[in-house]
Design an enzyme around this catalytic site. Structure first.
Site: not given
Ligand SMILES: Cc1cc2nc3c(=O)[nH]c(=O)nc-3n(C[C@H](O)[C@H](O)[C@H](O)COP(=O)(O)O)c2cc1C
Length: 363
Positions: A28, A30, A102, A179-180, A184, A299, A320
């Site tokens: 997820p 934003t 989400q 989203h826990g 939030y 990561g 992400g």
């Molecule tokens: C631009 C951006 C927006 C994000 N928005 C949310 C969100 O709305 N809800 C959420 O649970 N995590 C959000 N995250 C966290 C990501 O879901 C993820 O946990 C985080 O990027 C680590 O994963 P990655 O290393 O694969 O990027 C966001 C991350 C980024 C980079």
């Protein structure tokens, strides 16, 4: 989950309730393109581009006018919003992806200037977050002190979650992720520094996990436990969430409760837990306590994702940031095509730049 050395990130995955074309989930994220909080055509294009993921989990979306704390995040509490989401579920399904929405109620992490409709900044207690937030109206602002939720607020909020869940199914979603994580509303109840209530929703572990379990139960009753997942981030400190001693016991009890509800999945964000000395152990305990699917995130690359699957630590791996700049991420991972870097300056901007204009690989 069992150890399975044959399991592949790229092969189809099937359970009684979910059939995915691969074990890759889009985490997820934003992206702040929902002008007026209503999902639109640009968002449908963005999700369509990324529909080679087996499972898409949408950006955080508010189930309540009170939970829409950031500018241009979408909601799912009006008819127009539900109609807007239909375009997105349709786009994802056309390309063979499954899509969960989400539900992010921002709770105390909100500024009233960002609300699209009349709302209140609410939290478990009147404990203000020491953070600033962007508002389109007047730039950076400090986050105000929230109102402590009354019994009536708790009931109304639970009802908003279950109504939004029914509307999500009407909009064509395959399920809902609560989203826990990340500080939030739901996580705010878990943390004894942010939740200082003296009623049955604060104090002991049983009391602090009560609201999260009640929300999960009401959503599961509304749409089915097999369509309800939840995201958790043990040891998270983002959004001014102070660390606390009882983290392992809190999450262990919580996951035991979630398991009794027979939810579809728990989605563990590993970042903070991985860096904490008790974190990796706790993640394993949580995975073992939970009988249905476990999604891990934070990561990962191809190698570490395959390792997590083969070791039986996860059923699916969510990516992400790599999905932001690589709309064809599954193919790039599978064929070892180099990944493009995401431009952070456009993560939360308002238009197609840095959103739908990332290239598909020509290799
Ligand atoms: C631009 C951006 C927006 C994000 N928005 C949310 C969100 O709305 N809800 C959420 O649970 N995590 C959000 N995250 C966290 C990501 O879901 C993820 O946990 C985080 O990027 C680590 O994963 P990655 O290393 O694969 O990027 C966001 C991350 C980024 C980079």
């Amino acid at each position: 989950m069992k150890k399975d050395t044959e399991v592949s990130l790229f092969e189809a995955f099937e359970t009684k309730n979910l059939k995915l074309k691969n074990r890759i989930a889009m985490a997820p994220m934003t992206r702040s393109r929902a002008i007026g909080s209503i999902p639109n055509d640009l968002m449908a294009e963005y999700y369509s581009q990324r529909s080679s993921a087996g499972l898409i989990i949408t950006e955080g979306t508010s189930p309540s006018p009170n939970g829409l704390g950031y500018p241009r995040i979408p909601g799912i509490y009006t008819k127009e919003q539900v109609e807007g989401w239909k375009k997105i579920t349709h786009a994802a399904h056309e390309k063979g992806a499954k899509i969960f929405i989400q539900f992010m109620h921002t709770g105390r992490i909100a500024h009233p200037a960002n609300f699209a409709h009349e709302g209140k900044v609410l939290g478990p207690s009147a404990v203000q977050a020491d953070s600033d937030m962007w508002t389109d109206e007047s730039g950076m602002q400090s986050i105000p002190e929230p109102e402590a939720m009354t019994e009536d607020d708790l009931k109304k909020t639970i009802a908003e979650f279950s109504q939004a869940a029914k509307d999500a199914v009407t909009a064509g979603f395959d399920g809902v992720e609560l989203h826990g994580a990340s500080g939030y509303l739901l996580e705010q109840f878990l943390n004894p520094h942010v939740n200082v209530r003296t009623d049955q929703y604060g104090g002991s572990i049983e009391n602090r996990i009560r609201f999260v379990l009640e929300v999960a139960e009401s959503v599961a009753n509304a749409i089915g436990a097999e369509k309800t997942g939840i995201r958790l981030s043990p040891f998270n400190t983002f959004n001014d969430m102070p660390a606390y001693e009882e983290t392992p016991e809190t999450y262990t009890k919580l996951v035991e409760g979630l398991n009794k509800l027979d939810l579809a999945y728990i989605h563990l964000v590993e970042g903070f837990a991985r860096d904490h000395k008790k974190g990796p152990g706790l993640l394993n305990v949580l995975s073992e306590k939970f009988d249905n699917l476990v999604i891990v995130n934070g990561g990962y690359d191809r190698e570490s994702a395959e390792k997590a699957l083969k070791e039986g630590r996860a059923d699916l791996v969510a990516f992400g940031a790599p999905f932001i700049s690589n709309p064809d991420l599954p193919r790039r991972l599978q064929e070892n095509i180099p990944l493009a870097e995401a431009d952070k300056s456009t993560f939360y901007s308002a238009d197609e730049k840095g959103y739908t204009d990332y290239a598909f690989s020509k290799n």
